[in-house]
Design an enzyme around this catalytic site. Structure first.
Site, PDB file in Angstrom:
ATOM      1  N   LYS A 151      -7.903  35.522  21.736  1.00  0.00           N
ATOM      2  CA  LYS A 151      -7.662  36.515  20.745  1.00  0.00           C
ATOM      3  C   LYS A 151      -6.945  35.500  19.843  1.00  0.00           C
ATOM      4  CE  LYS A 151      -4.696  40.147  18.184  1.00  0.00           C
ATOM      5  NZ  LYS A 151      -4.413  41.271  18.501  1.00  0.00           N
ATOM      6  N   ASP A 210       7.173  45.308  17.915  1.00  0.00           N
ATOM      7  CA  ASP A 210       6.130  44.606  18.550  1.00  0.00           C
ATOM      8  C   ASP A 210       6.099  43.108  19.154  1.00  0.00           C
ATOM      9  OD1 ASP A 210       3.768  44.643  19.444  1.00  0.00           O
ATOM     10  OD2 ASP A 210       2.469  45.675  17.837  1.00  0.00           O
TER      11      ASP A 210
HETATM   12  P1  ADP Z   1      -0.817  42.683  23.638  1.00  0.00           P
HETATM   13  O1  ADP Z   1      -0.789  43.845  22.460  1.00  0.00           O
HETATM   14  O2  ADP Z   1      -0.467  41.543  23.044  1.00  0.00           O
HETATM   15  O3  ADP Z   1      -1.646  42.568  24.362  1.00  0.00           O
HETATM   16  P2  ADP Z   1       1.572  44.314  25.678  1.00  0.00           P
HETATM   17  O4  ADP Z   1       1.690  45.465  24.840  1.00  0.00           O
HETATM   18  O5  ADP Z   1       0.095  45.024  26.118  1.00  0.00           O
HETATM   19  O6  ADP Z   1       0.599  42.921  24.291  1.00  0.00           O
HETATM   20  O7  ADP Z   1       1.561  44.155  26.263  1.00  0.00           O
HETATM   21  C1  ADP Z   1       1.109  43.222  27.259  1.00  0.00           C
HETATM   22  C2  ADP Z   1       2.773  42.065  27.576  1.00  0.00           C
HETATM   23  O8  ADP Z   1       3.515  42.959  28.528  1.00  0.00           O
HETATM   24  C3  ADP Z   1       1.668  41.218  29.090  1.00  0.00           C
HETATM   25  O9  ADP Z   1       2.849  39.725  28.395  1.00  0.00           O
HETATM   26  C4  ADP Z   1       3.283  41.963  30.346  1.00  0.00           C
HETATM   27  O10 ADP Z   1       2.904  40.594  30.987  1.00  0.00           O
HETATM   28  C5  ADP Z   1       3.910  42.618  29.188  1.00  0.00           C
HETATM   29  N1  ADP Z   1       4.650  43.141  30.548  1.00  0.00           N
HETATM   30  C6  ADP Z   1       4.162  44.782  30.611  1.00  0.00           C
HETATM   31  N2  ADP Z   1       4.550  45.496  30.904  1.00  0.00           N
HETATM   32  C7  ADP Z   1       6.116  44.351  31.520  1.00  0.00           C
HETATM   33  C8  ADP Z   1       7.460  44.962  32.172  1.00  0.00           C
HETATM   34  N3  ADP Z   1       7.872  45.713  32.086  1.00  0.00           N
HETATM   35  N4  ADP Z   1       8.377  44.400  31.644  1.00  0.00           N
HETATM   36  C9  ADP Z   1       8.282  43.018  31.316  1.00  0.00           C
HETATM   37  N5  ADP Z   1       6.792  42.840  30.461  1.00  0.00           N
HETATM   38  C10 ADP Z   1       5.968  43.689  30.992  1.00  0.00           C
HETATM   39 MG    MG Z   2      -0.405  44.802  21.536  1.00  0.00          MG
END
Ligand code: ADP
Ligand code: MG
Length: 532
Positions: free
Chosen positions: A73, A206
């Site tokens: 991205k 966020d």
């Molecule tokens: P984006 O909006 O950047 O796509 P998300 O909000 O979906 O990201 O978050 C994805 C990130 O959150 C990844 O780096 C994932 O490893 C991390 N993540 C998801 N669940 C957990 C958790 N329980 N503890 C720590 N990190 C987490």
């Molecule tokens: Mg996001």
């Protein structure tokens, strides 16, 4: 009359999510993908036979790292030769080269042939996948969509996102900043609360996979959301935490086995997946094993990773998050005690240390986690999509939104290398701003108008957007002729710039994003290529 359903898409760095308003349920529903999951990895891959998108792509990533594209991205709307971009590219397992217009192009092998794809094309494949999931779920064709993007995205990155939408066959009704979108979901949730004060200050934190957005909002009782300030970092998120864990493991392996696996794409990919999983485990346990058979040179790798080690490695990143919160509050002219709610969004906000540091910063204030961290952004986008297409209930229809420019926009007019700000950072959009400049020397017949975006004093340290030259300045002594520079930014954050020689009315103008990397012809070409 049934109106067309419009969808809201959170096109995330690591995960994407699609949602829509359902009249029959009188609320937003998250739309599951074809595998039945509510979030879809932002991942695309080519194997010998076919194109894979989402989970199918992610599931085969260790077997086929060079042809698996994810975490792209930040390449959207970027220049290959940008220092930060170059550094990003170094950490990717897929090949990125410089395209003809200087944009990064992703190279993959498909049917024994090398094919080049722009970041917009890759994004469009994800968008198309989500569009198809929505169509399967709704049982109708879907074309109208609201797409979210990080608050710090520049004009070019916004335009690249729009282009990706076009390539996916979507009519992009609006682009919206991710935290604003989360706030829409939040504003809807809370505006019915009769005990709430007339106006609420809300901080949205966020922390996702690749980006960190912090924003300060005012939510009125009537449901009006005003963004007061935005901040953050487009290169800060879960991926950084994973990378430090990976580096740590590579070091352990080096010490133990006297072997360096860092150049082996497959080993590094397997290690990264194991570290990401361990990281998630460490959000609920204090220690977790990492065990990978036959990781490198026939050798296994086993270690115990502790939460304390994880926190120690990433302390610098966590501190940066809090610094960004401080800066955002300063930009918004607000003291932390005047923040009514602190909302956490994004997968990385599950990390206990992050939550703890944020709570401590706000002097023990409990964090607001009622919105599902992974879905809030898509939820808000679906509300806005319903609002724009005339769907939804009264509260959706009453949504009034005002957004701000995330970075200052300005010009370098001729000799002066200092950034002349025309639209300051955090100005509500849509907006129109004018500035008057004088000619710099007596024989000046033309003006080169270079547009930049950023907060640095000198233009060379900011993001170059575009340039155009206006001729026909009448001969006159220095400073006599005046030039009116007008910047106007629309709802999508797309910028139009014009310069007028005031004495003659002669005018030149440019739409920054449209004349950027991707011309309309190029889009058509790309659409054709994808259809083939
Ligand atoms: P984006 O909006 O950047 O796509 P998300 O909000 O979906 O990201 O978050 C994805 C990130 O959150 C990844 O780096 C994932 O490893 C991390 N993540 C998801 N669940 C957990 C958790 N329980 N503890 C720590 N990190 C987490
Ligand atoms: Mg996001």
């Amino acid at each position: 009359m049934t109106r067309r359903t419009a969808i809201g898409i959170d096109l995330g760095t690591t995960y994407s999510c699609v949602a829509a308003w359902f009249d029959e349920h009188n609320r937003v529903e998250i739309i599951p993908n074809l595998q039945g999951n509510r979030i879809t990895p932002s991942c695309v891959a080519w194997d010998e036979a076919q194109l894979l998108v989402g989970e199918a792509a992610k599931n085969q990533s260790t077997r086929n790292p060079k042809n698996t594209v994810f975490d792209f991205k930040c390449l959207m709307g970027a220049k290959f030769n940008d220092g930060v971009v170059r550094k990003d590219i170094e950490t990717r397992h897929f090949k990125v080269i410089e395209g003809t217009t200087g944009k990064p192009m992703i190279v993959c092998e498909h049917e024994s042939e090398e094919k080049k794809f722009s970041p917009e094309e890759i994004s469009s494949l994800i968008l198309k996948n989500l569009k198809e999931a929505a169509e399967a779920f709704l049982g109708t064709t879907v074309t109208d969509a609201v797409i979210t993007l990080p608050a710090y995205f520049s004009d070019k990155q916004r335009q690249a996102t729009l282009d990706a939408g076009v390539l996916a066959g979507l009519n992009v009704m609006r682009l919206i900043n991710e935290p604003t979108s989360a706030a829409i979901a939040y504003g809807l949730d809370k505006s019915a609360d009769i005990n709430s004060p007339n106006e609420k200050n809300v901080l949205i934190f966020d922390l996702g996979g690749g980006t960190f957005d912090v924003s300060l909002l005012k939510i009125s009782k009537a449901g009006t959301i005003t963004v007061k300030a935005v901040g953050g970092d487009t290169h800060l998120g879960g991926e950084n935490f994973d990378q430090l864990m990976v580096n740590h493991c590579v070091d352990i392996f080096k010490k133990r086995e006297k072997k360096d696996m860092s150049k082996n794409a497959r080993a590094m990919m397997r290690l990264k997946i194991a570290c990401e999983k361990a990281k998630r485990d460490l959000s609920s346990t204090t220690q977790t094993p990492i065990e990978i058979d036959c990781l490198y040179d026939g050798m296994d790798f086993t270690t115990k990773f502790s939460r304390a080690k994880f926190e120690e490695l990433n302390a610098g990143f966590f501190n940066m998050c809090i610094k960004h919160v401080e800066n955002c509050l300063r930009d918004g002219n607000m003291h932390k005690r005047d923040v009514h709610e602190v909302v956490v969004v994004g997968g990385s906000t599950r990390i206990p240390k992050v939550q703890q540091m944020l709570t401590e910063f706000f002097d023990g204030k409990p964090l607001c986690k009622s919105i599902h961290a992974n879905e809030a952004v898509a939820y808000g986008a679906a509300v806005l999509a319903a609002n724009l297409s005339g769907n939804g209930n009264k509260r959706v229809r009453d949504l009034v939104l005002s957004d701000v420019t995330p970075l200052s926009l300005g010009v370098k007019l001729s000799l002066d290398h200092i950034m002349g700000v025309v639209i300051p950072r955090n100005t509500p959009v849509p907006t129109v701003k004018e500035c008057v400049y004088e000619t710099l020397y007596g024989t000046q017949v033309s003006v080169v108008c270079d547009e930049y975006q950023g907060e640095k004093k000198y233009v060379k340290d900011n993001i170059f957007l575009d340039t155009f030259t206006l001729y026909g300045i009448p001969a006159a002594p220095k400073g006599v002729e005046k030039l009116k520079v007008c910047f106007s930014m629309d709802d999508n954050g797309i910028l139009r710039v014009s310069v007028e020689i005031m004495s003659t009315g002669n005018k030149g103008s440019i739409t920054i994003a449209m004349s950027g990397d991707t011309s309309k012809d190029e889009i058509k070409k790309m659409v054709k290529k994808i259809k083939q």
